[in-house]
Motif scaffolding. Structure first.
Motif, PDB file in Angstrom:
ATOM      1  N   SER A   1     -61.968  -3.048-108.711  1.00 27.94           N
ATOM      2  CA  SER A   1     -63.053  -3.210-107.742  1.00 27.94           C
ATOM      3  C   SER A   1     -63.973  -1.987-107.733  1.00 27.94           C
ATOM      4  O   SER A   1     -65.177  -2.090-107.538  1.00 27.94           O
ATOM      5  CB  SER A   1     -62.481  -3.452-106.347  1.00 27.94           C
ATOM      6  OG  SER A   1     -61.674  -2.352-105.932  1.00 27.94           O
ATOM      7  N   TYR A   2     -63.371  -0.799-107.947  1.00 27.08           N
ATOM      8  CA  TYR A   2     -64.184   0.413-108.005  1.00 27.08           C
ATOM      9  C   TYR A   2     -65.122   0.376-109.207  1.00 27.08           C
ATOM     10  O   TYR A   2     -66.307   0.734-109.110  1.00 27.08           O
ATOM     11  CB  TYR A   2     -63.279   1.635-108.087  1.00 27.08           C
ATOM     12  CG  TYR A   2     -64.046   2.936-108.196  1.00 27.08           C
ATOM     13  CD1 TYR A   2     -64.721   3.452-107.099  1.00 27.08           C
ATOM     14  CD2 TYR A   2     -64.089   3.627-109.401  1.00 27.08           C
ATOM     15  CE1 TYR A   2     -65.431   4.637-107.196  1.00 27.08           C
ATOM     16  CE2 TYR A   2     -64.793   4.799-109.517  1.00 27.08           C
ATOM     17  CZ  TYR A   2     -65.461   5.315-108.410  1.00 27.08           C
ATOM     18  OH  TYR A   2     -66.170   6.477-108.516  1.00 27.08           O
ATOM     19  N   LYS A   3     -64.589  -0.106-110.328  1.00 25.33           N
ATOM     20  CA  LYS A   3     -65.409  -0.224-111.531  1.00 25.33           C
ATOM     21  C   LYS A   3     -66.560  -1.195-111.303  1.00 25.33           C
ATOM     22  O   LYS A   3     -67.706  -0.945-111.685  1.00 25.33           O
ATOM     23  CB  LYS A   3     -64.548  -0.680-112.706  1.00 25.33           C
ATOM     24  CG  LYS A   3     -65.321  -0.869-114.006  1.00 25.33           C
ATOM     25  CD  LYS A   3     -64.394  -1.324-115.115  1.00 25.33           C
ATOM     26  CE  LYS A   3     -65.181  -1.585-116.385  1.00 25.33           C
ATOM     27  NZ  LYS A   3     -64.298  -2.068-117.484  1.00 25.33           N
ATOM     28  N   ALA A   4     -66.269  -2.305-110.638  1.00 29.11           N
ATOM     29  CA  ALA A   4     -67.309  -3.290-110.358  1.00 29.11           C
ATOM     30  C   ALA A   4     -68.381  -2.705-109.453  1.00 29.11           C
ATOM     31  O   ALA A   4     -69.582  -2.963-109.617  1.00 29.11           O
ATOM     32  CB  ALA A   4     -66.683  -4.531-109.708  1.00 29.11           C
ATOM     33  N   LEU A   5     -67.947  -1.882-108.492  1.00 33.87           N
ATOM     34  CA  LEU A   5     -68.911  -1.230-107.595  1.00 33.87           C
ATOM     35  C   LEU A   5     -69.820  -0.285-108.379  1.00 33.87           C
ATOM     36  O   LEU A   5     -71.039  -0.270-108.191  1.00 33.87           O
ATOM     37  CB  LEU A   5     -68.153  -0.468-106.502  1.00 33.87           C
ATOM     38  CG  LEU A   5     -69.024   0.358-105.536  1.00 33.87           C
ATOM     39  CD1 LEU A   5     -69.927  -0.577-104.728  1.00 33.87           C
ATOM     40  CD2 LEU A   5     -68.125   1.177-104.606  1.00 33.87           C
ATOM     41  N   CYS A   6     -69.192   0.483-109.259  1.00 36.70           N
ATOM     42  CA  CYS A   6     -69.980   1.432-110.069  1.00 36.70           C
ATOM     43  C   CYS A   6     -71.001   0.708-110.935  1.00 36.70           C
ATOM     44  O   CYS A   6     -72.135   1.163-111.102  1.00 36.70           O
ATOM     45  CB  CYS A   6     -69.050   2.273-110.945  1.00 36.70           C
ATOM     46  SG  CYS A   6     -68.065   3.467-110.037  1.00 36.70           S
ATOM     47  N   GLU A   7     -70.610  -0.421-111.484  1.00 39.20           N
ATOM     48  CA  GLU A   7     -71.495  -1.155-112.375  1.00 39.20           C
ATOM     49  C   GLU A   7     -72.690  -1.757-111.633  1.00 39.20           C
ATOM     50  O   GLU A   7     -73.690  -2.140-112.247  1.00 39.20           O
ATOM     51  CB  GLU A   7     -70.723  -2.268-113.091  1.00 39.20           C
ATOM     52  CG  GLU A   7     -69.753  -1.731-114.138  1.00 39.20           C
ATOM     53  CD  GLU A   7     -68.948  -2.829-114.810  1.00 39.20           C
ATOM     54  OE1 GLU A   7     -68.947  -3.963-114.282  1.00 39.20           O
ATOM     55  OE2 GLU A   7     -68.319  -2.544-115.854  1.00 39.20           O
ATOM     56  N   SER A   8     -72.581  -1.816-110.307  1.00 42.09           N
ATOM     57  CA  SER A   8     -73.695  -2.345-109.527  1.00 42.09           C
ATOM     58  C   SER A   8     -74.787  -1.297-109.299  1.00 42.09           C
ATOM     59  O   SER A   8     -75.878  -1.618-108.838  1.00 42.09           O
ATOM     60  CB  SER A   8     -73.194  -2.849-108.160  1.00 42.09           C
ATOM     61  OG  SER A   8     -72.790  -1.750-107.329  1.00 42.09           O
ATOM     62  N   TYR A   9     -74.483  -0.035-109.636  1.00 43.38           N
ATOM     63  CA  TYR A   9     -75.454   1.036-109.440  1.00 43.38           C
ATOM     64  C   TYR A   9     -76.419   1.111-110.633  1.00 43.38           C
ATOM     65  O   TYR A   9     -76.307   0.361-111.603  1.00 43.38           O
ATOM     66  CB  TYR A   9     -74.741   2.378-109.260  1.00 43.38           C
ATOM     67  CG  TYR A   9     -73.920   2.469-107.994  1.00 43.38           C
ATOM     68  CD1 TYR A   9     -74.294   1.770-106.847  1.00 43.38           C
ATOM     69  CD2 TYR A   9     -72.754   3.238-107.956  1.00 43.38           C
ATOM     70  CE1 TYR A   9     -73.536   1.842-105.692  1.00 43.38           C
ATOM     71  CE2 TYR A   9     -71.996   3.314-106.798  1.00 43.38           C
ATOM     72  CZ  TYR A   9     -72.385   2.616-105.666  1.00 43.38           C
ATOM     73  OH  TYR A   9     -71.649   2.686-104.525  1.00 43.38           O
ATOM     74  N   ALA A  10     -77.352   2.048-110.539  1.00 38.63           N
ATOM     75  CA  ALA A  10     -78.388   2.210-111.575  1.00 38.63           C
ATOM     76  C   ALA A  10     -77.777   2.344-112.953  1.00 38.63           C
ATOM     77  O   ALA A  10     -76.771   3.032-113.139  1.00 38.63           O
ATOM     78  CB  ALA A  10     -79.244   3.443-111.259  1.00 38.63           C
ATOM     79  N   LYS A  37     -67.545   4.021-122.131  1.00 38.43           N
ATOM     80  CA  LYS A  37     -67.435   3.045-123.206  1.00 38.43           C
ATOM     81  C   LYS A  37     -67.109   1.632-122.725  1.00 38.43           C
ATOM     82  O   LYS A  37     -67.444   0.657-123.384  1.00 38.43           O
ATOM     83  CB  LYS A  37     -66.393   3.503-124.233  1.00 38.43           C
ATOM     84  CG  LYS A  37     -64.963   3.491-123.728  1.00 38.43           C
ATOM     85  CD  LYS A  37     -64.023   3.937-124.844  1.00 38.43           C
ATOM     86  CE  LYS A  37     -62.569   3.875-124.368  1.00 38.43           C
ATOM     87  NZ  LYS A  37     -61.653   4.293-125.448  1.00 38.43           N
ATOM     88  N   ASP A  38     -66.446   1.525-121.566  1.00 40.67           N
ATOM     89  CA  ASP A  38     -66.070   0.202-121.087  1.00 40.67           C
ATOM     90  C   ASP A  38     -67.082  -0.408-120.132  1.00 40.67           C
ATOM     91  O   ASP A  38     -66.910  -1.539-119.669  1.00 40.67           O
ATOM     92  CB  ASP A  38     -64.706   0.260-120.387  1.00 40.67           C
ATOM     93  CG  ASP A  38     -63.596   0.600-121.378  1.00 40.67           C
ATOM     94  OD1 ASP A  38     -63.699   0.154-122.542  1.00 40.67           O
ATOM     95  OD2 ASP A  38     -62.651   1.302-120.983  1.00 40.67           O
ATOM     96  N   LEU A  39     -68.121   0.352-119.797  1.00 41.44           N
ATOM     97  CA  LEU A  39     -69.136  -0.178-118.900  1.00 41.44           C
ATOM     98  C   LEU A  39     -70.014  -1.183-119.631  1.00 41.44           C
ATOM     99  O   LEU A  39     -70.190  -1.094-120.849  1.00 41.44           O
ATOM    100  CB  LEU A  39     -69.995   0.956-118.337  1.00 41.44           C
ATOM    101  CG  LEU A  39     -69.272   1.955-117.413  1.00 41.44           C
ATOM    102  CD1 LEU A  39     -70.240   3.031-116.960  1.00 41.44           C
ATOM    103  CD2 LEU A  39     -68.695   1.235-116.195  1.00 41.44           C
ATOM    104  N   ASN A  40     -70.563  -2.110-118.888  1.00 37.62           N
ATOM    105  CA  ASN A  40     -71.416  -3.136-119.489  1.00 37.62           C
ATOM    106  C   ASN A  40     -72.814  -2.581-119.697  1.00 37.62           C
ATOM    107  O   ASN A  40     -73.671  -2.689-118.824  1.00 37.62           O
ATOM    108  CB  ASN A  40     -71.466  -4.369-118.581  1.00 37.62           C
ATOM    109  CG  ASN A  40     -70.111  -5.030-118.462  1.00 37.62           C
ATOM    110  OD1 ASN A  40     -69.356  -5.075-119.429  1.00 37.62           O
ATOM    111  ND2 ASN A  40     -69.813  -5.532-117.261  1.00 37.62           N
TER     112      ASN A  40
END
Length: 313
Positions: A1-10, A37-40
């Motif tokens: 969930s933390y990763k998903a939150l981060c991916e919602s940022y700029a 590397k794992d971010l979209n």
């Protein structure tokens, strides 16, 4: 969930792009290494914003410079009878000069007033040096520490005022103008400016007035040539004949109009001849800047290793 939150940022969690080196920090795109590397990450962004400067050179700039031509010459080119064909009337794509002007110091009230007067008097406004070149002239005078300048071709006075603004209180600009009506407009601009006391207008043919200055042993830190193009070689030779100080700078406007003027315009040919005249003069070194319609900067070279005894600036 933390990763998903981060991916919602700029930038999908990679944060705002900043020039970290300007505030004493390392570039996170280079130091984070595998952290992202794992971010979209959008594929287009990966292409245009690679991790490091070297990656950017290899993946972006190499493609953009496929048609690049080697930009160092190893021998002086031979003279040519006429300038090469160039079917454009400007050196730049649309928008380039405006972008440069938008990021150049705003013209002073003195210069803005001259611009308004030029338009109100229905003078040919393209003859004004404008924001870019006036700021260039001012800064050249400041960098050189010039105290005496010769302005060959007053028009409505923008170049003279720009140089005067870059000089100390005791500095002087002598400006030469052929046309009395134009000189009167320029004088009005000088009188209304905060630097008019530094400027002296001389009305007459440039060659004759330069000879008079030479006869009384006048010398100048900076000479700016922007008058009748057919006379450029004569002005240059008179400047080199003693008017330009040994550590002085000559600046010549419109030197690349050899390309920009119509092919059958004699001024194009005369400017081409002038450019080759300077190129072949072993007493000087020079650089042709692609500013506006071309500005050539010239300085004398003497002594050991071709250097003057004094620094140029």
């Amino acid at each position: 969930s933390y990763k998903a939150l981060c991916e919602s940022y700029a930038r999908n969690g990679k944060g705002v792009q900043v020039h970290c080196h300007e505030v004493g920090l390392q570039d996170p795109s280079a130091t984070a290494q595998d952290a992202f590397k794992d971010l979209n990450v959008d594929e287009n962004e990966k292409e245009t914003n690679p991790k490091s400067y070297n990656d950017w050179i290899n993946s972006v700039q190499t493609k953009r410079n496929n048609d690049w031509e080697f930009n160092v010459q190893f021998k002086q080119p031979e003279d040519t009878e006429s300038p090469p064909d160039f079917n454009k009337f400007t050196l730049f794509h649309k928008g380039v000069e405006n972008y440069a002007m938008n990021h150049t110091t705003l013209a002073s009230e003195n210069l803005q007033n001259v611009a308004r007067m030029t338009e109100e008097q229905h003078m040919f406004s393209p003859c004004m040096v404008g924001t870019l070149e006036s700021q260039f002239l001012k800064m050249m005078c400041q960098i050189k520490g010039a105290k005496k300048c010769l302005d060959i071709g007053t028009f409505t006075g923008m170049s003279a005022i720009a140089m005067a603004e870059g000089m100390p209180a005791e500095g002087q600009v002598i400006t030469l103008e052929l046309d009395q009506k134009i000189a009167d407009v320029a004088q009005a601009g000088f009188d209304a400016s905060s630097v008019g006391q530094k400027i002296k207008v001389v009305v007459g043919t440039a060659v004759e007035e330069m000879k008079k200055l030479a006869d009384v042993a006048e010398t100048f830190d900076i000479i700016f040539i922007d008058a009748e193009k057919e006379g450029y070689i004569a002005y240059y030779d008179l400047a080199m004949g003693g008017l330009l100080k040994d550590d002085g700078i000559m600046m010549v406007d419109n030197s690349l109009c050899a390309l920009l003027y119509d092919k059958n315009d004699i001024r194009s040919q005369r400017l081409h001849e002038f450019n080759q005249h300077v190129k072949n003069d072993k007493r000087v070194e020079q650089v042709v800047l692609t500013m506006r319609e071309g500005v050539t900067i010239v300085r004398k070279v003497t002594g050991r290793h071709g250097l003057t005894g004094c620094p140029i600036f």
